[in-house]
Design an enzyme around this catalytic site. Structure first.
Site, PDB file in Angstrom:
ATOM      1  N   ARG A 237      42.317   1.676  33.150  1.00  0.00           N
ATOM      2  CA  ARG A 237      42.968   1.503  34.119  1.00  0.00           C
ATOM      3  C   ARG A 237      42.202   0.239  34.876  1.00  0.00           C
ATOM      4  NH1 ARG A 237      46.700   3.976  33.463  1.00  0.00           N
ATOM      5  NH2 ARG A 237      48.349   5.266  34.461  1.00  0.00           N
ATOM      6  N   GLU A 266      48.113  -4.797  40.825  1.00  0.00           N
ATOM      7  CA  GLU A 266      48.734  -5.295  39.320  1.00  0.00           C
ATOM      8  C   GLU A 266      50.246  -4.819  40.341  1.00  0.00           C
ATOM      9  OE1 GLU A 266      49.434  -2.100  36.539  1.00  0.00           O
ATOM     10  OE2 GLU A 266      46.915  -2.312  35.888  1.00  0.00           O
ATOM     11  N   HIS A 285      50.520  -4.263  31.597  1.00  0.00           N
ATOM     12  CA  HIS A 285      49.898  -2.590  31.457  1.00  0.00           C
ATOM     13  C   HIS A 285      51.434  -2.591  30.552  1.00  0.00           C
ATOM     14  CE1 HIS A 285      49.150   0.982  34.199  1.00  0.00           C
ATOM     15  NE2 HIS A 285      49.430   1.546  32.537  1.00  0.00           N
TER      16      HIS A 285
HETATM   17  C1  8YV Z   1      52.506   3.673  31.431  1.00  0.00           C
HETATM   18  C2  8YV Z   1      50.283   4.757  31.858  1.00  0.00           C
HETATM   19  O1  8YV Z   1      51.969   2.604  32.805  1.00  0.00           O
HETATM   20  O2  8YV Z   1      50.800   6.338  30.516  1.00  0.00           O
HETATM   21  C3  8YV Z   1      50.206   6.389  31.710  1.00  0.00           C
HETATM   22  O3  8YV Z   1      49.184   6.441  32.065  1.00  0.00           O
HETATM   23  O4  8YV Z   1      49.436   3.718  31.732  1.00  0.00           O
HETATM   24  C4  8YV Z   1      51.202   3.444  30.856  1.00  0.00           C
HETATM   25  O5  8YV Z   1      52.022   4.456  30.107  1.00  0.00           O
HETATM   26  C5  8YV Z   1      53.244   4.351  32.588  1.00  0.00           C
HETATM   27  O6  8YV Z   1      53.166   6.027  31.163  1.00  0.00           O
HETATM   28  C6  8YV Z   1      54.081   4.197  33.539  1.00  0.00           C
HETATM   29  O7  8YV Z   1      55.454   3.811  33.231  1.00  0.00           O
END
Ligand code: 8YV
Length: 330
Positions: A237, A266, A285
């Site tokens: 993150r 973001e 991301h």
């Molecule tokens: C995507 C993620 O941002 O799974 C997570 O924690 O950061 C990523 O897979 C999330 O799945 C939102 O679609």
């Protein structure tokens, strides 16, 4: 009587059919101002919520007095006020495991792209600037045999370690809340303090969750410990890192490069200094963002949600206490 679900992420036709069969559905297709207004208007009747990439805090969830379950299409749960959900007995579930390998692939894509300057040099070719055999000015760094440092040895960290150890002959060092003997045995990995890892690793990879303890974990002091030839990779993150300190470390060449899939805010602002630096590979991301994996995640979230609405324990329950308090009240 079907329970009411507010869905704020469009799913595949197969999963939409399944949700329509088992719930009364309100679909919020976009999370812009109009979508958020519709979501707020739908919350009073919501017994289930399913989606991702939306901060669900007390202010919003106070609008949902009937809410029983929240199913996140993500492994990260930093978008949720877990204490609030648990106090209300609302079951929160996530989608671990199904995205582990894909996210580790993203991590290695950034390691290779950043070390070998793939984006920068591919753009040079595309711009018609490849006029002669390349020389030292365009050389990158080796990946094989270099020391892979992993901060956060969970599922994704382990998958990254496997790739480095088995695929690229990399010595693996790691830092986590506690030593992981099984990981050390599987990958000949060695536990290091955070400070030791930052001073020793050629590739420094963040694969830990965003929590109150990890927010801002990598700041000016930590970047100062890194070596000038080290490469920083973040697939966790953005807020685990002091982004201003990262930018300064790059601008002052205190680290060689950075491969970043996540950012403090973001989408990343187009004017961010990070995007002015040729030795930064920035992706939007995309950690788990493949057709196969996102469908598997959505399917997992639907399974979790339908189980919770049927009074069963979801397979991927985040807040066990909420389940225990629900059972105690039954
Ligand atoms: C995507 C993620 O941002 O799974 C997570 O924690 O950061 C990523 O897979 C999330 O799945 C939102 O679609």
């Amino acid at each position: 009587m079907k329970k009411h679900l507010v869905l704020y992420k469009k799913l595949s036709p197969e999963l939409m059919t399944r949700l329509h069969e088992h719930t009364d559905l309100t679909l919020i297709e976009d999370l812009g101002p109009a979508g958020l207004k519709t979501l707020r208007q739908a919350l009073p009747k919501a017994q289930g919520l399913l989606g991702a990439s939306l901060r669900l805090d007390a202010e919003l969830l106070d609008l949902a007095p009937r809410l029983e379950a929240v199913a996140s299409v993500s492994v990260g749960v930093d978008n949720y006020d877990i204490d609030y959900l648990t106090r209300r007995g609302i079951l929160l579930s996530n989608t671990p495991d199904v995205l582990t390998e894909t996210t580790a692939d993203t991590g290695f894509a950034l390691i290779l792209a950043t070390a070998r300057r793939v984006v920068e040099l591919a753009n040079m070719v595309r711009a018609g600037q490849w006029h002669r055999n390349i020389g030292p000015l365009h050389f990158g760094s080796d990946v094989h045999g270099k020391t892979l440092g992993i901060i956060g040895m969970g599922r994704i960290g382990e998958a990254l370690a496997q790739r480095g150890h088995a695929g690229f002959g990399m010595p693996v060092i790691y830092h986590s809340n506690s030593p992981k003997p099984a990981v050390e045995q599987r990958f000949n990995a060695r536990y290091r303090s955070l400070e030791q890892l930052l001073q020793e690793a050629d590739f420094i990879c963040l694969t830990l969750p965003l929590t109150a303890q990890t927010q801002g974990l990598i700041g000016p002091r930590e970047f100062a410990l890194m070596r000038p030839q080290s490469i920083f990779i973040n697939i966790s993150r953005g807020k685990v890192v002091d982004e201003a300190a990262l930018i300064q470390a790059l601008q002052q060449q205190r680290i060689r490069a950075a491969g970043l899939d996540v950012f403090e805010r973001e989408p990343l602002d187009h004017h961010s200094p990070l995007l002015q630096l040729p030795n930064v590979v920035a992706t939007p991301h995309i950690g788990s963002a493949t057709h196969e994996t996102r469908e598997a995640m959505a399917r997992c979230a639907v399974d979790n949600l339908l189980a919770a609405l049927a009074g069963e324990r979801p397979a991927n329950l985040v807040n066990e206490e909420a389940w225990q308090s629900r059972r105690a009240r039954a």
